[in-house]
Write a protein that holds these residues in place. Structure first.
Motif, short mmCIF file in Angstrom:
data_model
loop_
_atom_site.label_atom_id
_atom_site.label_comp_id
_atom_site.label_asym_id
_atom_site.label_seq_id
_atom_site.Cartn_x
_atom_site.Cartn_y
_atom_site.Cartn_z
N ASP A 112 6.52 -30.17 29.38
CA ASP A 112 5.71 -30.27 28.17
C ASP A 112 4.22 -30.37 28.45
O ASP A 112 3.43 -30.67 27.55
N SER A 113 3.80 -30.13 29.70
CA SER A 113 2.38 -30.14 30.02
C SER A 113 1.65 -29.05 29.25
O SER A 113 2.21 -27.98 28.97
N GLN A 114 0.40 -29.30 28.91
CA GLN A 114 -0.36 -28.40 28.04
C GLN A 114 -0.49 -27.00 28.63
O GLN A 114 -0.51 -26.01 27.89
N GLN A 115 -0.59 -26.90 29.95
CA GLN A 115 -0.81 -25.59 30.57
C GLN A 115 0.47 -24.77 30.72
O GLN A 115 0.42 -23.63 31.20
N VAL A 116 1.61 -25.32 30.34
CA VAL A 116 2.89 -24.63 30.48
C VAL A 116 3.29 -23.97 29.16
O VAL A 116 3.35 -24.62 28.12
N THR A 117 3.55 -22.65 29.21
CA THR A 117 4.11 -21.93 28.07
C THR A 117 5.59 -21.72 28.33
O THR A 117 5.98 -21.25 29.41
N ARG A 118 6.42 -22.08 27.35
CA ARG A 118 7.87 -21.97 27.53
C ARG A 118 8.45 -20.85 26.67
O ARG A 118 8.00 -20.61 25.55
N PHE A 119 9.47 -20.20 27.22
CA PHE A 119 10.15 -19.10 26.55
C PHE A 119 11.65 -19.39 26.51
O PHE A 119 12.20 -19.94 27.46
N ASP A 120 12.29 -18.98 25.43
CA ASP A 120 13.73 -19.20 25.27
C ASP A 120 14.39 -17.90 24.83
O ASP A 120 14.81 -17.74 23.69
N PRO A 121 14.49 -16.92 25.74
CA PRO A 121 14.99 -15.60 25.35
C PRO A 121 16.45 -15.58 24.92
O PRO A 121 16.85 -14.73 24.12
N VAL A 122 17.26 -16.50 25.47
CA VAL A 122 18.68 -16.56 25.09
C VAL A 122 19.01 -18.02 24.78
O VAL A 122 19.45 -18.78 25.65
N PRO A 123 18.77 -18.46 23.54
CA PRO A 123 19.01 -19.87 23.17
C PRO A 123 20.43 -20.30 23.50
O PRO A 123 21.39 -19.56 23.27
N GLY A 124 20.56 -21.49 24.08
CA GLY A 124 21.86 -22.03 24.41
C GLY A 124 22.35 -21.68 25.80
O GLY A 124 23.36 -22.22 26.26
N SER A 125 21.64 -20.79 26.50
CA SER A 125 22.04 -20.43 27.86
C SER A 125 21.57 -21.48 28.84
O SER A 125 20.70 -22.30 28.54
N ASP A 126 22.14 -21.45 30.05
CA ASP A 126 21.69 -22.36 31.10
C ASP A 126 21.51 -21.56 32.39
O ASP A 126 21.69 -20.35 32.42
N HIS A 127 21.11 -22.25 33.47
CA HIS A 127 20.85 -21.60 34.76
C HIS A 127 19.89 -20.42 34.59
O HIS A 127 20.08 -19.35 35.16
N ASN A 128 18.83 -20.63 33.81
CA ASN A 128 17.85 -19.57 33.56
C ASN A 128 16.89 -19.41 34.74
O ASN A 128 16.31 -20.40 35.21
N THR A 129 16.71 -18.19 35.21
CA THR A 129 15.72 -17.88 36.24
C THR A 129 15.14 -16.50 35.97
O THR A 129 15.69 -15.73 35.17
N VAL A 130 14.03 -16.18 36.65
CA VAL A 130 13.41 -14.87 36.47
C VAL A 130 12.97 -14.30 37.80
O VAL A 130 12.82 -15.02 38.79
N ALA A 131 12.75 -12.99 37.83
CA ALA A 131 12.17 -12.28 38.96
C ALA A 131 11.32 -11.15 38.39
O ALA A 131 11.64 -10.60 37.34
N ILE A 132 10.24 -10.81 39.07
CA ILE A 132 9.31 -9.81 38.56
C ILE A 132 9.32 -8.55 39.42
O ILE A 132 9.34 -8.63 40.65
#
Length: 360
Positions: free
Chosen positions: A181-201
């Motif tokens: 919840d820090s001010q500099q953090v933007t959060r995304f919830d592309p699949v609500p209710g999912s877990d073990h969320n990770t990303v790669a670019i």
């Protein structure tokens, strides 16, 4: 098993780990046809040949923590390497009132991000409290720094390891400690209710891949245009159900480039010892690399990897795409990461990186 017992450091290793920062800074096989379900329209591209031998980039360098490498990603513009580890046992961060055990750090999902130059020297670190396990991270260059993409809002699983339920984007800020919840953090919830969320670019095509689990059972991968995802529109270019060939092995990371998703799985060697404590044998390597077509979900190749086979305690940890020369993105490299330790008694974890660069 990801042990966290510290060993002994040489003066050179201590200087490398310190990275020139003071304590005060912390205050501020054969081709397969097995497939999951898929729905996609991703432009065709070449893929990395997984039969190609792996070249060594770094062997056994130290990161900021004594814990094992979890994942890594490249800032190809500024020639930086970012790594993710769980915060080591006993470290007290600014704002904390006591030291935490390694188990507590894992349960809470507390991570350390280390920034290194491409000579392998530490040039910064940042701590993330309550973010996740660090299975995969992404880097988005910005000026002479970068935005990091990670999991966040960790939730402990049945093994008491915290994994992200959302995705975070924030600018790397050396020596800082942030929370979801820090001010500099933007959060995304592309699949609500999912877990073990990770990303790669995918740095060549400016795309972001999102791995997640639905209903505690089904693993999915979705591919998005990075700018569209960043704007909060979650319309995937492709969605793949994880092929069953990846169900049994220990999943260790993934990345993407063009039409193909690449995954890494496997565990560390196990050792046998004589009565004097000398190593008498090791188990065979079980590290595997797999490529999957985003358009069909078909596994194109699954091959064992012998990269870093002589490392002591060799555990596969993370994948990423490096572009050594931004003027020639076609010369990209598929990187594999490994954690190791010097010996049975010197167990501070070190990181090694190997790559494949043959496209077919």
């Amino acid at each position: 098993m990801k042990r966290e017992t510290p060993g002994h450091l040489s003066r050179r290793q201590v200087l490398r780990r310190a990275g020139g920062l003071t304590a005060a800074a912390l205050v501020g096989s054969v081709a397969l046809t097995q497939a999951g379900t898929a729905s996609a329209a991703v432009a065709s591209s070449k893929r990395f040949d997984l039969t190609d031998g792996s070249d060594e980039w770094f062997r056994e360098i130290l990161l900021n923590e004594a814990t094992i490498l979890q994942s890594f990603a490249f800032d190809n513009t500024n020639k930086h390497l970012y790594t993710a580890q769980l915060v080591q046992a006993g470290r007290v961060l600014p704002g904390e009132t006591r030291a935490y055990t390694g188990t507590e750090r894992s349960t809470n999902g507390d991570l350390c991000i280390t920034r290194l130059d491409w000579q392998g020297y530490i040039i910064g670190r940042m701590y993330l409290r309550g973010f996740g396990h660090g299975v995969s991270i992404g880097v988005e260059p910005s000026g002479n720094s970068a935005y990091l993409w990670t999991e966040t809002n960790a939730l402990a699983d049945s093994n008491n390891d915290g994994y992200g339920t959302k995705i975070a984007r924030f600018k790397f800020a050396n020596g800082t400690v942030v929370q979801p919840d820090s001010q500099q953090v933007t959060r995304f919830d592309p699949v609500p209710g999912s877990d073990h969320n990770t990303v790669a670019i995918d740095p060549v095509n400016n795309r972001i891949a999102h791995r997640h689990r639905i209903n505690g059972t089904t693993w999915k991968y979705s591919l998005y245009d990075l700018a569209t995802f960043k704007a909060g529109t979650f319309t995937p270019l492709a969605t793949i159900t994880q092929p069953s060939v990846l169900t049994g092995p220990t999943f260790q990371g993934y990345t993407t480039m063009g039409q193909y998703l690449y995954t890494l799985d496997g565990t560390a060697y196990t050792y046998t010892y004589d009565s004097a404590g000398n190593v008498t044998g090791t188990s065979a390597s079980n590290t595997n690399v797999t490529s999957i077509d985003w358009n069909t979900g078909i596994v194109n190749e699954r091959r064992p990897s012998n990269a870093g086979q002589s490392l002591f305690y060799r555990e596969p940890e993370g994948m990423a795409i490096q572009i050594p020369d931004m003027a020639n993105p076609a010369a990209a490299r598929l990187f594999l990461g490994f954690g190791s330790e010097e010996s049975r008694t010197q167990t501070d974890k070190k990181a090694s990186f190997y790559y494949k660069d043959l496209l077919v």
